[in-house]
Design a protein around this motif. Sequence first.
Motif, PDB file in Angstrom:
ATOM      1  N   ARG A  55       0.683  -1.171  -0.030  1.00 56.08           N
ATOM      2  CA  ARG A  55       0.144  -0.166  -0.015  1.00 56.08           C
ATOM      3  C   ARG A  55       0.864   1.349   0.014  1.00 56.08           C
ATOM      4  O   ARG A  55       0.525   2.271  -0.875  1.00 56.08           O
ATOM      5  N   THR A  56       1.881   1.295   0.817  1.00 55.38           N
ATOM      6  CA  THR A  56       2.821   2.346   0.797  1.00 55.38           C
ATOM      7  C   THR A  56       3.277   2.692  -0.476  1.00 55.38           C
ATOM      8  O   THR A  56       3.447   3.747  -0.817  1.00 55.38           O
ATOM      9  N   THR A  57       3.859   1.595  -1.152  1.00 57.91           N
ATOM     10  CA  THR A  57       4.480   1.908  -2.366  1.00 57.91           C
ATOM     11  C   THR A  57       3.724   2.290  -3.344  1.00 57.91           C
ATOM     12  O   THR A  57       3.753   3.225  -4.112  1.00 57.91           O
ATOM     13  N   ALA A  58       2.431   1.492  -3.385  1.00 53.66           N
ATOM     14  CA  ALA A  58       1.460   1.981  -4.445  1.00 53.66           C
ATOM     15  C   ALA A  58       1.122   3.533  -4.300  1.00 53.66           C
ATOM     16  O   ALA A  58       0.836   4.325  -5.111  1.00 53.66           O
ATOM     17  N   ALA A  59       0.673   3.749  -2.951  1.00 50.66           N
ATOM     18  CA  ALA A  59       0.432   5.182  -2.693  1.00 50.66           C
ATOM     19  C   ALA A  59       1.369   6.305  -2.894  1.00 50.66           C
ATOM     20  O   ALA A  59       1.212   7.326  -3.545  1.00 50.66           O
ATOM     21  N   ARG A  60       2.864   5.827  -2.783  1.00 47.46           N
ATOM     22  CA  ARG A  60       3.711   6.923  -3.209  1.00 47.46           C
ATOM     23  C   ARG A  60       3.874   6.993  -4.961  1.00 47.46           C
ATOM     24  O   ARG A  60       3.855   8.098  -5.229  1.00 47.46           O
ATOM     25  N   ALA A 132       0.535   2.389 -14.305  1.00 56.27           N
ATOM     26  CA  ALA A 132      -0.494   1.212 -14.512  1.00 56.27           C
ATOM     27  C   ALA A 132       0.099  -0.130 -14.318  1.00 56.27           C
ATOM     28  O   ALA A 132      -0.046  -0.961 -13.755  1.00 56.27           O
ATOM     29  N   ASP A 133       1.353  -0.202 -15.153  1.00 59.75           N
ATOM     30  CA  ASP A 133       2.158  -1.230 -15.074  1.00 59.75           C
ATOM     31  C   ASP A 133       2.591  -1.697 -13.613  1.00 59.75           C
ATOM     32  O   ASP A 133       2.552  -2.816 -13.255  1.00 59.75           O
ATOM     33  N   ALA A 134       2.949  -0.711 -12.880  1.00 59.74           N
ATOM     34  CA  ALA A 134       3.347  -0.982 -11.586  1.00 59.74           C
ATOM     35  C   ALA A 134       2.496  -1.457 -10.579  1.00 59.74           C
ATOM     36  O   ALA A 134       2.687  -2.525  -9.735  1.00 59.74           O
ATOM     37  N   HIS A 135       1.268  -1.099 -10.707  1.00 63.76           N
ATOM     38  CA  HIS A 135       0.074  -1.509  -9.948  1.00 63.76           C
ATOM     39  C   HIS A 135      -0.238  -2.806 -10.223  1.00 63.76           C
ATOM     40  O   HIS A 135      -0.443  -3.462  -9.464  1.00 63.76           O
ATOM     41  N   ALA A 142      -0.718  -9.327  -3.820  1.00 61.35           N
ATOM     42  CA  ALA A 142      -1.609  -8.416  -2.884  1.00 61.35           C
ATOM     43  C   ALA A 142      -2.804  -9.634  -2.404  1.00 61.35           C
ATOM     44  O   ALA A 142      -2.986 -10.610  -3.097  1.00 61.35           O
ATOM     45  N   GLU A 143      -3.194  -9.199  -1.376  1.00 64.34           N
ATOM     46  CA  GLU A 143      -4.334  -9.914  -0.807  1.00 64.34           C
ATOM     47  C   GLU A 143      -5.479  -9.691  -1.629  1.00 64.34           C
ATOM     48  O   GLU A 143      -5.323  -8.676  -2.348  1.00 64.34           O
ATOM     49  N   PRO A 144      -6.545 -10.358  -1.698  1.00 63.13           N
ATOM     50  CA  PRO A 144      -7.566 -10.079  -2.736  1.00 63.13           C
ATOM     51  C   PRO A 144      -8.245  -8.712  -2.597  1.00 63.13           C
ATOM     52  O   PRO A 144      -8.630  -8.167  -3.738  1.00 63.13           O
ATOM     53  N   GLU A 145      -8.516  -8.232  -1.489  1.00 64.30           N
ATOM     54  CA  GLU A 145      -9.180  -6.819  -1.415  1.00 64.30           C
ATOM     55  C   GLU A 145      -8.143  -5.797  -1.975  1.00 64.30           C
ATOM     56  O   GLU A 145      -8.651  -5.036  -2.841  1.00 64.30           O
ATOM     57  N   LEU A 146      -7.087  -5.981  -1.572  1.00 61.77           N
ATOM     58  CA  LEU A 146      -6.114  -5.005  -2.176  1.00 61.77           C
ATOM     59  C   LEU A 146      -5.647  -5.101  -3.686  1.00 61.77           C
ATOM     60  O   LEU A 146      -5.346  -4.092  -4.309  1.00 61.77           O
ATOM     61  N   ALA A 151      -5.978  -3.338  -9.028  1.00 62.34           N
ATOM     62  CA  ALA A 151      -6.437  -3.595 -10.514  1.00 62.34           C
ATOM     63  C   ALA A 151      -7.218  -2.506 -10.962  1.00 62.34           C
ATOM     64  O   ALA A 151      -7.091  -1.988 -11.941  1.00 62.34           O
ATOM     65  N   SER A 152      -8.078  -1.995  -9.956  1.00 61.31           N
ATOM     66  CA  SER A 152      -8.943  -0.947 -10.353  1.00 61.31           C
ATOM     67  C   SER A 152      -8.048   0.539 -10.870  1.00 61.31           C
ATOM     68  O   SER A 152      -8.424   1.189 -11.976  1.00 61.31           O
TER      69      SER A 152
END
Length: 173
Positions: A55-60, A132-135, A142-146, A151-152
Motif C-alpha cells: 500500500r505504501t509503495t502504491a500510494a507513493r 499502471a504497470d507498477a500497480h 496482494a491480498e484479494p481486497e487490495l 487492478a482498478s
Amino acid sequence: MRRTGTTRRGALTATGALALGAVLTGCGDDDEETGRGAARSGSRAGAVRAEKALRTTAARTSAAMAARYELVARTHPATAAGLAPLRAAVREHAKALAPGAGRAAPPAAPGRVSADARTALRELAAAERRTADAHAEALLTAEPELARLLASVAGAAAAHAYLLTELAEEIPS
C-alpha cells in the motif's frame, strides 16, 4: 425373532458420535501446544506488514503521479482544464491506497517538464502507463481486497494514459 443388522437407532447413534468427535477435534487447542498457532499468528503479522508495504509503495507511486500532474498544469496553463479531472482522480487513488487513515504518502520530486505542452502530455501519458504497470505487477502478490483496488487503479491509469495521448493531440503547439 430378533432383527439383526443396522437399526435406525444404531445408525443415528453412530452418526451422532462421529459428528461429536469431529466437532471436538476441530475445537481443540492443539494448535497452541504444537506451535502451529504461533506460526499462524506470525504469518498473519507478516501478511499485514506485506500489505502495508504494498500500500505504501502504491500510494507513493500515485502521489508522485499527482505531483507530475500539478507540475505539468503549472508549467502549461493551457492544459490545466483538461488535466483537472485526471489529477483529482489520481489524488483519490493515492488516498485510497494509503495505509491507515487514508492519508496519502508524501510524493517524490516529480522532476522536470518539457517546455512543449504536447511533449509534456506525452511524457505524462508514458508515466501513467508505467504507473499502471507498477500497480498491475503489485496486485499479483496482494491480498484479494487490495488486489481488486490495485487492478482498478491500474485500469484507471491505463485509461488516463489514453486520455492524455488524446489531449496531447488537441492542444495547440
